[in-house]
Motif scaffolding. Structure first.
Motif, mmCIF file in Angstrom:
data_model
loop_
_atom_site.group_PDB
_atom_site.id
_atom_site.type_symbol
_atom_site.label_atom_id
_atom_site.label_comp_id
_atom_site.label_asym_id
_atom_site.label_seq_id
_atom_site.Cartn_x
_atom_site.Cartn_y
_atom_site.Cartn_z
ATOM 1 N N GLN A 65 20.225 -4.902 4.214
ATOM 2 C CA GLN A 65 21.201 -3.804 4.083
ATOM 3 C C GLN A 65 21.451 -3.466 2.615
ATOM 4 O O GLN A 65 21.662 -2.312 2.270
ATOM 5 C CB GLN A 65 22.524 -4.193 4.755
ATOM 6 C CG GLN A 65 22.650 -3.635 6.150
ATOM 7 C CD GLN A 65 24.054 -3.762 6.711
ATOM 8 O OE1 GLN A 65 24.923 -4.411 6.137
ATOM 9 N NE2 GLN A 65 24.269 -3.142 7.851
ATOM 10 N N ALA A 68 18.551 -1.319 1.484
ATOM 11 C CA ALA A 68 18.614 0.019 2.089
ATOM 12 C C ALA A 68 19.735 0.850 1.464
ATOM 13 O O ALA A 68 19.559 2.042 1.175
ATOM 14 C CB ALA A 68 18.816 -0.106 3.595
ATOM 15 N N GLU A 72 19.317 4.264 -0.651
ATOM 16 C CA GLU A 72 19.926 5.505 -0.179
ATOM 17 C C GLU A 72 20.821 6.133 -1.249
ATOM 18 O O GLU A 72 20.799 7.341 -1.475
ATOM 19 C CB GLU A 72 20.729 5.237 1.101
ATOM 20 C CG GLU A 72 20.780 6.459 1.990
ATOM 21 C CD GLU A 72 21.376 6.173 3.359
ATOM 22 O OE1 GLU A 72 22.081 7.055 3.871
ATOM 23 O OE2 GLU A 72 21.154 5.069 3.898
#
Ligand code: NAP
Length: 281
Positions: A65, A68, A72
């Protein structure tokens, strides 16, 4: 996602200091990756400011996470200028009462969460030769008391790591600030606090008493998260940001008393200390 304002990335924005900081940074027109384990808690923070506020799911113990979320944020905003490692919590237990699973989980969030987040943003910051990493430590990263030994251990770890990091990244144009709040009116000493499942009677008057007094602060802590947020933003925006920023009068009083205690102890044992080197030729 337009504008050219600085980009912040803040962990643990569901409540407390992280939430107050995210709101204040957004109010000042910055772009922010606002993160929380449950991103539904972020809806009111980002609604109406979707051009500058990116809500992301992030548990700092989940390296997938982390990768990611950083990717992002960097693809939405082009970069991360300020990382705030805020996510963290406390654990009440005398050292002997500590439970292995709880202690390891505490270190996973409070220490390795900081480590993994920092390593994830540094490549981008090094490439740009600019950036600022703000680690929310604690007054408890400078001075320790009964019942919170494991929490102190995590925050002392953050202090040491941050000091080394600061020395390593300063030549690369990257700044580090360690924030050391005293008691602030958040969920820290209330719903967020974890405690050992068992207690040992012999610690009733020491760790036990401090357990009770710590929990009793909930809702009455002198520190205001909104004012803390302002202070952090001011420090980040200053020409010479501090390596350490104490927050709250108690933080100042206890940290400065701690300096005196350290000095007194070192001086008292000075001769013994110096006797440990090889004699000079
Ligand atoms: P808080 O209101 O309990 O907020 C803690 C935040 O951390 C919450 O958003 C929580 O999210 C998040 N969090 C916990 N574990 C996480 C994880 N594994 N991944 C992502 N987020 C996680 O308490 P706070 O006072 O604002 O705490 C913020 C920081 O300040 C902590 O590092 C704390 O140790 C430090 N601090 C607080 C005080 C104080 O008196 N308040 C004093 C010194 C230092 P969930 O909602 O998902 O649990």
């Amino acid at each position: 996602m337009s504008t050219n304002s600085p980009v912040w990335f803040i962990t643990g924005c569901s409540t407390g200091l992280g939430r107050a900081l995210a709101a204040a940074v957004l109010d000042r027109g910055r772009r922010v990756a606002v993160t929380a384990r449950d991103p539904r808690t972020l809806t009111d923070l980002v609604t109406g400011r979707e051009d500058r506020a990116l809500a992301l799911a992030l548990d700092v113990t989940d390296t997938g996470q982390i990768a990611a979320a950083v990717k992002e944020a960097e693809s939405a905003f082009g970069r991360i200028d300020v990382l705030v490692n805020n996510a963290g919590y406390g654990y009440l237990a005398a050292v002997e009462e500590g439970e292995d699973d709880e202690v390891r989980a505490l270190f996973d969030t409070n220490v390795f969460g900081v480590v993994d987040m920092t390593r994830a943003v540094l490549p981008g910051m090094r490439t740009r030769r600019s950036g600022h990493i703000v680690n929310i430590s604690s007054l408890g990263g400078l001075a320790a008391f009964g019942a919170t030994g494991y929490y102190h251990a995590t925050k002392f770890a953050v202090e040491g790591l941050s000091e080394s990091l600061a020395a390593e990244v300063a030549p690369l144009g990257i700044k580090v600030t360690i924030v050391e709040p005293a008691a602030f009116r958040t969920n820290w000493s209330g719903p967020s606090m974890r405690q050992s499942r068992t207690t040992i009677d012999d610690y009733t008057d020491t760790a036990g008493a401090r357990r009770t007094s710590t929990l009793a602060t909930y809702g009455k802590q002198p520190g205001d998260p909104v004012r803390a947020a302002s202070a952090i933003i001011d420090a980040v925006g200053s020409d010479e940001p501090p390596l350490r920023l104490l927050l709250g009068k108690t933080a100042f009083d206890i940290a400065t008393a701690r300096l005196d205690t350290l000095r007194t102890g070192f001086d008292a044992w000075r001769d013994v200390t110096l006797s440990a080197d090889y004699p000079e030729d």
